[in-house]
Write a protein that holds these residues in place. Structure first.
Motif, PDB file in Angstrom:
ATOM      1  N   LEU A   1      43.840 -31.465   0.980  1.00  0.00           N
ATOM      2  CA  LEU A   1      42.632 -32.126   1.475  1.00  0.00           C
ATOM      3  C   LEU A   1      42.351 -31.717   2.914  1.00  0.00           C
ATOM      4  O   LEU A   1      41.188 -31.511   3.307  1.00  0.00           O
ATOM      5  CB  LEU A   1      42.768 -33.633   1.360  1.00  0.00           C
ATOM      6  CG  LEU A   1      42.820 -34.200  -0.064  1.00  0.00           C
ATOM      7  CD1 LEU A   1      43.006 -35.714  -0.027  1.00  0.00           C
ATOM      8  CD2 LEU A   1      41.576 -33.834  -0.856  1.00  0.00           C
TER       9      LEU A   1
ATOM     10  N   TYR B   1      35.685 -30.529  -2.058  1.00  0.00           N
ATOM     11  CA  TYR B   1      35.769 -31.993  -1.888  1.00  0.00           C
ATOM     12  C   TYR B   1      34.444 -32.495  -1.305  1.00  0.00           C
ATOM     13  O   TYR B   1      34.406 -33.035  -0.192  1.00  0.00           O
ATOM     14  CB  TYR B   1      36.948 -32.309  -0.962  1.00  0.00           C
ATOM     15  CG  TYR B   1      37.438 -33.740  -0.958  1.00  0.00           C
ATOM     16  CD1 TYR B   1      37.670 -34.442  -2.131  1.00  0.00           C
ATOM     17  CD2 TYR B   1      37.715 -34.377   0.260  1.00  0.00           C
ATOM     18  CE1 TYR B   1      38.152 -35.745  -2.102  1.00  0.00           C
ATOM     19  CE2 TYR B   1      38.201 -35.678   0.295  1.00  0.00           C
ATOM     20  CZ  TYR B   1      38.416 -36.359  -0.891  1.00  0.00           C
ATOM     21  OH  TYR B   1      38.892 -37.659  -0.849  1.00  0.00           O
TER      22      TYR B   1
ATOM     23  N   ARG C   1      33.451 -37.660  -3.441  1.00  0.00           N
ATOM     24  CA  ARG C   1      34.845 -37.941  -3.072  1.00  0.00           C
ATOM     25  C   ARG C   1      35.412 -39.179  -3.754  1.00  0.00           C
ATOM     26  O   ARG C   1      36.575 -39.183  -4.169  1.00  0.00           O
ATOM     27  CB  ARG C   1      34.978 -38.048  -1.548  1.00  0.00           C
ATOM     28  CG  ARG C   1      34.862 -36.704  -0.870  1.00  0.00           C
ATOM     29  CD  ARG C   1      35.021 -36.765   0.634  1.00  0.00           C
ATOM     30  NE  ARG C   1      34.801 -35.442   1.225  1.00  0.00           N
ATOM     31  CZ  ARG C   1      34.849 -35.183   2.509  1.00  0.00           C
ATOM     32  NH1 ARG C   1      35.130 -36.154   3.384  1.00  0.00           N
ATOM     33  NH2 ARG C   1      34.634 -33.962   2.954  1.00  0.00           N
TER      34      ARG C   1
ATOM     35  N   ASP D   1      38.649 -38.876  -6.051  1.00  0.00           N
ATOM     36  CA  ASP D   1      39.846 -39.660  -5.744  1.00  0.00           C
ATOM     37  C   ASP D   1      40.281 -40.497  -6.945  1.00  0.00           C
ATOM     38  O   ASP D   1      41.479 -40.613  -7.236  1.00  0.00           O
ATOM     39  CB  ASP D   1      39.600 -40.574  -4.547  1.00  0.00           C
ATOM     40  CG  ASP D   1      39.438 -39.801  -3.239  1.00  0.00           C
ATOM     41  OD1 ASP D   1      39.790 -38.607  -3.199  1.00  0.00           O
ATOM     42  OD2 ASP D   1      38.955 -40.412  -2.264  1.00  0.00           O
TER      43      ASP D   1
ATOM     44  N   GLU E   1      38.646 -30.195  -6.068  1.00  0.00           N
ATOM     45  CA  GLU E   1      40.076 -30.486  -5.905  1.00  0.00           C
ATOM     46  C   GLU E   1      40.665 -31.072  -7.186  1.00  0.00           C
ATOM     47  O   GLU E   1      41.820 -30.797  -7.538  1.00  0.00           O
ATOM     48  CB  GLU E   1      40.248 -31.467  -4.736  1.00  0.00           C
ATOM     49  CG  GLU E   1      41.624 -32.087  -4.588  1.00  0.00           C
ATOM     50  CD  GLU E   1      42.585 -31.262  -3.769  1.00  0.00           C
ATOM     51  OE1 GLU E   1      42.234 -30.129  -3.382  1.00  0.00           O
ATOM     52  OE2 GLU E   1      43.685 -31.765  -3.508  1.00  0.00           O
TER      53      GLU E   1
END
Length: 326
Positions: free
Chosen positions: A138, A156, A161, A165, A222
């Protein structure tokens, strides 16, 4: 990633991953005392380790090769853990050490815990800065932005986000760490629970990916990197070695096509070493495989076969471009 004994605790037969002891951050403002500075830090990895492979992939996708140098440890550890026996003289040519443990000791001479990768070492002092694998990637994405290559993807995006997450948390609990919870379980109940959660999550991910090319949004994020590093090891080690054997990846059509799509994307296939993966798991985890025999199979040639997922649309790098060939 450390050895089986180094990186686990026990709770009624369940594998519990140890917390990362060194969690300083390398940031643009240097708030933790470690400012972003090209060529100051060295990323130490094992190509066998899924947690380290995340950092290798992100580094490649973002074009940080010239900013953060790379050290690759031998996939086979000894009693002092990760070692640099792949380098001439068994010493890392930049850090001048034979074992990653030496950088840990420089950071904290009293430290007696596990030695894990990925790890970022400060070259001038030789001390470990961080082994906090979730934060390392990150920060590469957000804090090292000024040193990304032209055309680097945004892995990201701010507007995604929260969703990234949330998906990462589920994938970590049931898949990334789930295979370890199954493989290192010491009771039938603990193993069965991890096994069930793993395949329930894989089935849910397959359903999600049936109609969209990537996990979140129209581009690689990600979240895709984190899922990929487990999927690429699934048939080679997790299916047999960790007893995650309801289905092979090649028997789960959506996930198999999705994994091939990522594997064939520049920045992914050129970071994978099936040789390192297989030798590490089968030769280091002697509690699971006491003979140390590395299986000849499975056939890994199918990774280059067409995946057909272009029909779902999406653009791997968004408005950006793929990384140059290594």
């Amino acid at each position: 990633m450390a050895t089986q004994s180094e990186h686990q605790q026990r709770d009624q037969g369940e594998f519990v991953r140890a917390r990362n002891r060194f969690a300083a951050r390398i940031t643009a403002d240097g708030a933790d005392g470690w400012p972003v500075q090209p060529q100051r830090y060295r990323l130490v990895v094992s190509l066998a380790c899924p947690w380290a492979s995340r950092a290798v992939i992100v580094r490649r996708l973002l074009g940080l090769e010239d900013a953060i140098s790379l050290a690759v440890a031998d996939p086979i550890q000894d009693e002092r853990s990760w070692r640099f026996t792949l380098d001439p003289g068994g010493v890392d040519p930049v850090l001048g050490i034979a074992y990653l443990a030496e950088a840990y000791a420089t950071a904290d001479p009293t430290y007696t815990g596990g030695i894990s990768v990925p790890a970022i070492v400060d070259v001038p002092t030789g001390q470990l800065v961080t082994n906090d694998y979730p934060q390392i990637t990150l920060d590469m994405i957000t804090e090292w932005r000024a040193h990304h290559r032209p055309g680097a993807p945004d892995l990201y995006p701010e507007h995604l986000r929260a969703e990234i997450d949330a998906v990462n948390a589920e994938v970590f609990a049931d898949v990334n760490n789930g295979v370890y919870r199954a493989g290192f379980a010491t009771t039938q109940h603990a193993y069965s629970r991890a096994y069930t959660r793993l395949f329930q999550r894989l089935d849910a991910l397959a359903q999600r990916l049936e109609s969209q090319r990537y996990l979140i949004g129209e581009t690689i994020t990600e979240a895709d990197v984190r899922l990929f590093t487990t999927l690429v090891r699934f048939d080679a080690v997790y299916h047999g070695h960790f007893k995650c054997n309801r289905s092979k990846l090649t028997e789960m059509p959506v996930l198999w096509a999705y994994a091939r799509d990522l594997y064939q994307t520049p920045g992914f296939f050129d970071t994978v070493s099936f040789d390192h993966i297989k030798r590490h798991y089968y030769q280091v985890h002697t509690g699971i495989n006491p003979t140390g025999i590395v299986p000849e199979g499975p056939d890994l040639s199918g990774w280059d076969e067409p995946h057909g997922r272009e029909r779902l649309g999406g653009r791997p790098f968004g408005d950006g471009t793929p990384p140059d060939s290594p």
